[in-house]
Write a protein that holds these residues in place. Structure first.
Motif: not given
Length: 522
Positions: A257-273
């Motif tokens: 309650k009333d405490v949030d934890r942030g995440t700084q992402h460093s992963d990488m993805f490719l979206l391909q047709p």
């Protein structure tokens, strides 16, 4: 087979949970947004009084962050729209439009009837068709007391040739959000992620939408494969091979309650047709080689002339349970999709310094009084510390770590095979997050952003330029003294909520503190 079915079931369960959370957030935020709609409508009424196009030469725009900076597709111009500015008590929200003439080094304020409502943390994409178009989706508005948030889900286009705004109405598009990312892909605008925040709740997205520029219709894409987790403020760019890259971003979750934890992402993805299957896409996680950026949020992104993706600055947050401290950055990184490799961008330094070093003379670094920050020598990284005394006597300490100038780690060029290329002092933009970037004629332009000094938020209004072909040094086009910036201590006064009814200069437009301003969401 059993494992696959279990995984799919788990995936559907996650979607169900996300849908339930979105419904909960939507219900709680509906009342807030109804309250804000009246204020937004009031501002739009004021904007409606402007019935003709007025172009006025002007000084550089006021300091801001979470605006959009775009390169005109046909003219030697940059286009600045929207943004926000926090002075310690309230945030000013903008919907003003400025152009910067590169050749003349001159700013013009352009007032056009019926513009989009005031906002920040939107996305802007420029297209060359019809004399040039600037497409804008979404973004955020906040109440004057900073307690309520309105997230837009509207789509606008500015016709640059005729200087007219048009709202494009089409159903089936993304929900209201800010901190999302949007790129032009063939004849479509493709949008990913973002977040929506109310007073008590928030939700992050990892959905993908496409807007067809021929039929003016939205469609939600359902890529196969495991894609990124929900996030905002990520890198999104189109590769020369026709895929879309997603890197990093920010999200947070409630740990109690009333405490949030942030995440700084460093992963990488490719979206391909998928080949031969129109409208079908696939997610693939990729692991690039090279000098990867350190985890961060609030970084700025642009695409270089040789189709590499450029990343600048940001903030690396160090979170304790009850506190948050940020280390602001001003480094450059390049991602080469063809090689699937990161390069650290390092500057060579001024030519004159290189000549002196070739003669073998020992020289002292030249003064950098006219620049924001000092530089590093050739021996290694140097921390530059500068103290600025503000008008109220507060000492603001600006710390900046500069890498040694040289060519190591930078995308290869024909000029970097000699060790003599190590230059003299390298100067440039101070460390910051949420700056705005644009590339025109092989030059990178950087405007604004913010950093924190203790409890103060310093919003910047400077403009820098870097020749991406030469990679020698930044040029300051507009400088500012952070110490001269007004900062008002937070009070319990109610007077802020009654201000902000000016329809004149955009610098006087009212707003409120936007939820993503400090976290890297936008």
């Amino acid at each position: 087979m059993g494992k696959k079915g279990k995984k799919e079931k788990k995936g559907r369960g996650a979607e169900k949970t996300a849908a339930k959370m979105e419904k909960k957030v939507s219900k709680r935020s509906r009342k807030e947004e109804e309250d804000l709609e009246a204020l937004i409508a009031h501002f739009q009424t004021l904007d409606a009084a402007k019935t003709q196009i007025v172009e006025t030469p002007c000084p550089p725009p006021s300091p801001r962050l979470h605006a959009s900076l775009s390169a005109h597709p046909e003219k030697d111009e940059l286009i600045l729209f929207g943004g926000e500015y926090f002075n310690g008590q309230k945030t000013f929200m903008y919907n003003d439009l400025y152009t910067y003439n590169i050749r003349k080094d001159a700013w013009t304020r352009v007032e056009i009837p019926n513009p989009p409502p005031r906002r920040c943390a939107h996305q802007a994409v420029v297209l060359p068709q019809g004399g040039g178009q600037l497409w804008i989706f979404g973004g955020e508005f906040a109440s004057p007391d900073g307690e309520q948030f309105y997230h837009y889900k509207d789509l606008w286009v500015l016709h640059l040739a005729t200087k007219t705004w048009e709202q494009v109405r089409s159903s089936g598009g993304p929900s209201g959000r800010s901190g999302h990312r949007m790129v032009a892909w063939k004849r479509q605008l493709v949008l990913f992620g973002g977040f929506h925040e109310s007073t008590r709740d928030y939700i992050y997205y990892n959905d993908v939408y496409a807007f067809n520029l021929d039929t003016f219709t939205w469609s939600r894409l359902s890529p196969s494969g495991a894609g990124p987790t929900p996030r905002s403020g990520c890198q999104m760019s189109v590769t020369p091979q026709g895929s879309i890259v997603i890197y990093g971003g920010y999200s947070k979750q409630r740990v109690k309650k009333d405490v949030d934890r942030g995440t700084q992402h460093s992963d990488m993805f490719l979206l391909q047709p998928e080949d031969g299957r129109e409208g079908k896409w696939t997610w693939t996680r990729i692991n690039p080689a090279g000098a990867k950026p350190t985890p961060r949020s609030g970084f700025a992104v642009a695409v270089t002339p040789n189709h590499q993706t450029l990343l600048f600055g940001g903030v690396c947050d160090e979170e304790e349970e009850e506190s948050l401290e940020g280390d602001f950055l001003n480094d450059l990184h390049f991602y080469d999709a063809a090689k699937n490799r990161w390069f650290a961008g390092q500057l060579k330094g001024p030519k004159s310094e290189k000549r002196k070093r070739r003669r073998g003379k020992t020289t002292e670094p030249e003064s950098a009084d006219k620049q924001e920050c000092g530089g590093a020598g050739a021996q290694g990284p140097v921390e530059v510390v500068r103290e600025v005394v503000t008008e109220d006597g507060t000492v603001v300490t600006i710390r900046q770590t500069l890498a040694a100038p040289g060519s190591a780690g930078r995308p290869p060029s024909d000029e970097e095979d000699s060790p003599d290329n190590a230059g003299g002092p390298v100067v440039g933009p101070s460390p910051r997050s949420n700056a705005m970037l644009a590339v025109k004629h092989g030059r990178l332009y950087l405007y604004g952003g913010m950093f924190e000094a203790g409890d103060r938020q310093v919003t910047l209004g400077d403009l820098y330029c870097l020749d991406l072909h030469k990679m020698q040094e930044w040029t300051a086009l507009v400088e500012m003294d952070p110490g001269a910036q007004e900062w008002l201590e937070d009070t319990d006064s109610e007077e802020d909520s009654s201000e902000g009814e000016s329809a004149g200069d955009g610098d006087e437009d009212s707003g409120a503190e936007a939820g993503g301003a400090l976290s890297g969401d936008a």
